[in-house]
Design an enzyme around this catalytic site. Structure first.
Site, PDB file in Angstrom:
ATOM      1  N   ASP A  52       0.774  -1.251   0.000  1.00 33.06           N
ATOM      2  CA  ASP A  52       0.000   0.000   0.000  1.00 33.06           C
ATOM      3  C   ASP A  52       0.809   1.308   0.000  1.00 33.06           C
ATOM      4  O   ASP A  52       1.804   1.423   0.736  1.00 33.06           O
ATOM      5  CB  ASP A  52      -0.855   0.094   1.264  1.00 33.06           C
ATOM      6  CG  ASP A  52      -1.569  -1.176   1.611  1.00 33.06           C
ATOM      7  OD1 ASP A  52      -1.494  -2.144   0.850  1.00 33.06           O
ATOM      8  OD2 ASP A  52      -2.217  -1.196   2.671  1.00 33.06           O
ATOM      9  N   GLU A 234     -10.488  -2.281   4.427  1.00 37.63           N
ATOM     10  CA  GLU A 234      -9.117  -1.806   4.652  1.00 37.63           C
ATOM     11  C   GLU A 234      -8.949  -0.407   4.061  1.00 37.63           C
ATOM     12  O   GLU A 234      -9.749   0.038   3.238  1.00 37.63           O
ATOM     13  CB  GLU A 234      -8.111  -2.758   3.983  1.00 37.63           C
ATOM     14  CG  GLU A 234      -8.167  -4.178   4.546  1.00 37.63           C
ATOM     15  CD  GLU A 234      -7.072  -5.101   4.018  1.00 37.63           C
ATOM     16  OE1 GLU A 234      -6.460  -5.809   4.833  1.00 37.63           O
ATOM     17  OE2 GLU A 234      -6.843  -5.133   2.799  1.00 37.63           O
TER      18      GLU A 234
HETATM   19  C1  FRU Z   1      -3.909  -3.623   2.704  1.00 33.93           C
HETATM   20  C2  FRU Z   1      -3.288  -4.058   4.017  1.00 33.93           C
HETATM   21  C3  FRU Z   1      -3.617  -3.085   5.123  1.00 33.93           C
HETATM   22  C4  FRU Z   1      -2.496  -3.297   6.091  1.00 33.93           C
HETATM   23  C5  FRU Z   1      -1.330  -3.552   5.177  1.00 33.93           C
HETATM   24  C6  FRU Z   1      -0.309  -4.515   5.736  1.00 33.93           C
HETATM   25  O1  FRU Z   1      -3.256  -4.111   1.580  1.00 33.93           O
HETATM   26  O2  FRU Z   1      -3.727  -5.361   4.334  1.00 33.93           O
HETATM   27  O3  FRU Z   1      -4.902  -3.274   5.678  1.00 33.93           O
HETATM   28  O4  FRU Z   1      -2.282  -2.188   6.914  1.00 33.93           O
HETATM   29  O5  FRU Z   1      -1.867  -4.072   3.979  1.00 33.93           O
HETATM   30  O6  FRU Z   1       0.817  -4.579   4.927  1.00 33.93           O
END
Ligand code: FRU
Length: 508
Positions: A52, A234
């Protein structure tokens, strides 16, 4: 079986036994970013795993891009925040890792704000703190079966993000007993003179406010019964946008995994109102930001110039993100996109305008419609292309090399647009990558619509109808696509404008 549109008569077949020069470069761990599949005008990390985008903020004349980063492997692991900066959102400079895991856990996704008034006391008015608000993920707690392993922490930087210190009172938001409790997005809310924080808690979002970025008050939640719930929520984002008709609305973005309309990860959004306490919407149906499969965890920049709302997503999908056929790095970001809100009352919708700095356009060529109907040899597989089509006519757009093809089609009879990457190149690394066609957006009415396509070494982004329908997809062709064909009675423009794009890495 391959599709009929397959091989063009004029394809040049490479002599067998010919060594692919790109493979050699991969073995030498090329520092020029010219490895096979390496995006040339999209951001990707120098090496190893990225997911992300985090902490997107414009300050000190620079766009910061922090990102979920595991510096020791090309698959997901203990999360750090990697860092890069840009003056134009096209050329990026890699910066040192910003945040490392500590005794409270891995550093998961979050956001950043500039505390100009020193509300937190972490900086001063002369030297305001850049404050990162992120999720701590405590692996030991998770392994021991506890459900309170995600909390929210903050860190600050007094030198524009180059060095960071963790706040010694972390966590600033403790876990209330909710397993998935993460990804805080923070912004300043002028009317209430408070910081607002939105995070996700499994199947809903929770909103908090604070005077100082340290003490947070829970205000409301949203979403138990709204939107898509095929997976965990998320990476939320909440921001105002005004339509061209002057309607002032708020947009809530929520990524969801799995449960996307094309399988795996995807991003939905809600258009509604926010009064500083609560988000409400009259929206009944789910709205999706992208109809392709590779635009996830997208969030927008805080403090972008001219009040622009600029989104960037992670150009992958948890269905197969960890096994894509790249070598010393894995994943890239989407092109940044400026968001606008259109429509009225019951049907507001987002449009996305891709941002590239025009100086990367190496040269522009114009193809006749007759030429592209026959098929043309492309001067480069790295390009931007633009034309207009009548949505009442069937249109088929193909990119191919001698063995692979990527197909995008608009079918007015079915009232659907489709992407087919089943024969686009390497797909065998995951049976979830291309199990079928992507049956995407419905076409609302018959009229002319602009189509803009960006093709990079391992992605194709298609923007239809001025960015109302977007299809972001990764592709891994055996050789770069070298041929283009557009079969349609509906191309409205005399010329198809083709712009070859330079590499943002080699130029520097
Ligand atoms: C989304 C996610 C978020 C989390 C991160 C962990 O892709 O699952 O919810 O903070 O990636 O790397």
């Amino acid at each position: 079986m391959r599709l009929l549109f397959g091989l063009f008569a004029f394809l040049i077949i490479l002599p067998s036994g010919c060594i692919d020069p790109l493979i050699k470069q991969v073995e030498t761990n090329d520092t020029k970013y010219s490895e096979r599949f390496r995006p040339q005008f999209h951001f990707s990390p120098k090496s190893n795993w990225m997911n992300d985008p985090n902490g997107l903020i414009f300050e000190n004349d620079r766009y910061h891009l922090f990102y979920q980063f595991y510096p020791d492997s090309t698959v997901w692991g203990p999360m750090h925040w990697g860092h890069a900066t840009s003056e134009d959102l096209t050329h990026w400079t890699h910066q040192p890792i910003a945040l490392y895991p500590d005794s409270l856990g891995y550093i998961f996704s979050g956001s950043a704000v500039m505390d100009y008034k020193n509300s937190s006391g972490l900086g001063s008015e002369n030297q305001p703190a850049l404050v990162a608000i992120y999720t701590y993920h405590n692996m030991e707690y998770e392994r021991s079966g506890r459900n309170d392993y995600q909390t929210q922490g903050i860190a600050f930087s007094l030198d524009h993000g180059m060095t960071w210190e963790k706040f010694d009172g972390n966590p600033v938001i403790k876990n209330p007993g909710i397993k998935d409790f993460r990804d805080p997005k923070v912004f300043w809310h002028e009317p209430t003179q408070k910081w607002i924080l939105i995070l996700v808690a499994g199947d809903h979002a929770r909103i908090y406010n604070s005077k100082n970025l340290i003490d947070w008050t829970f205000l409301s939640d949203f979403g138990h019964n709204e939107g898509a719930h095929g997976g965990v929520w998320e990476c939320p984002d909440l921001f105002p946008l005004t339509t061209d008709q002057g309607d002032q609305k708020w947009v809530l973005i929520i990524s969801i995994n799995p449960g996307g309309p094309q399988g795996g990860s995807a991003t939905q959004y809600f258009v509604g109102d926010f009064d500083g306490q609560k988000f409400t919407t009259a929206q009944k149906e789910s709205k999706w930001l992208d109809f392709g499969r590779d635009n996830y965890a997208g969030v927008t920049y805080n403090d972008a110039p001219e009040d622009k709302r600029i989104l960037m997503g992670w150009m992958s999908n948890w269905d197969y993100a960890q096994v894509t056929p790249t070598t010393n790095w894995r994943s890239a970001m989407t092109l940044p996109r400026s968001l606008e809100l259109k429509g009225s009352n019951s049907d507001y919708y987002l449009v996305q305008n891709p941002i590239i700095e025009p100086s990367i356009i190496a040269r522009t060529e114009e193809f006749d419609v007759a030429q592209v109907t026959e098929g043309v040899v492309l001067p480069s597989s790295q390009f931007q292309m633009e034309f207009e089509v009548d949505l009442s006519e069937k249109t088929v757009f193909e990119l191919a090399n001698e063995q692979d093809q990527f197909v995008f089609s608009i079918d007015p009879t079915l009232r659907q647009m489709m992407v087919d990457r089943r024969f686009s190149g390497k797909i065998e690394f995951s049976d979830k990558f291309a199990p079928g066609q992507q049956i995407s957006a419905f076409i609302p009415e018959n009229r002319a619509a602009k189509v803009t396509i960006f093709s990079d070494a391992s992605s194709i982004e298609i923007f239809v109808d001025q960015g109302r329908y977007v299809f972001t997809n990764q592709v891994f062709p055996e050789q770069p696509y070298s041929h283009l064909r557009i079969v349609s009675d509906g191309v409205k423009t005399d010329k198809i404008i083709f712009s070859e794009l330079n590499s943002i890495w080699h130029e520097q």
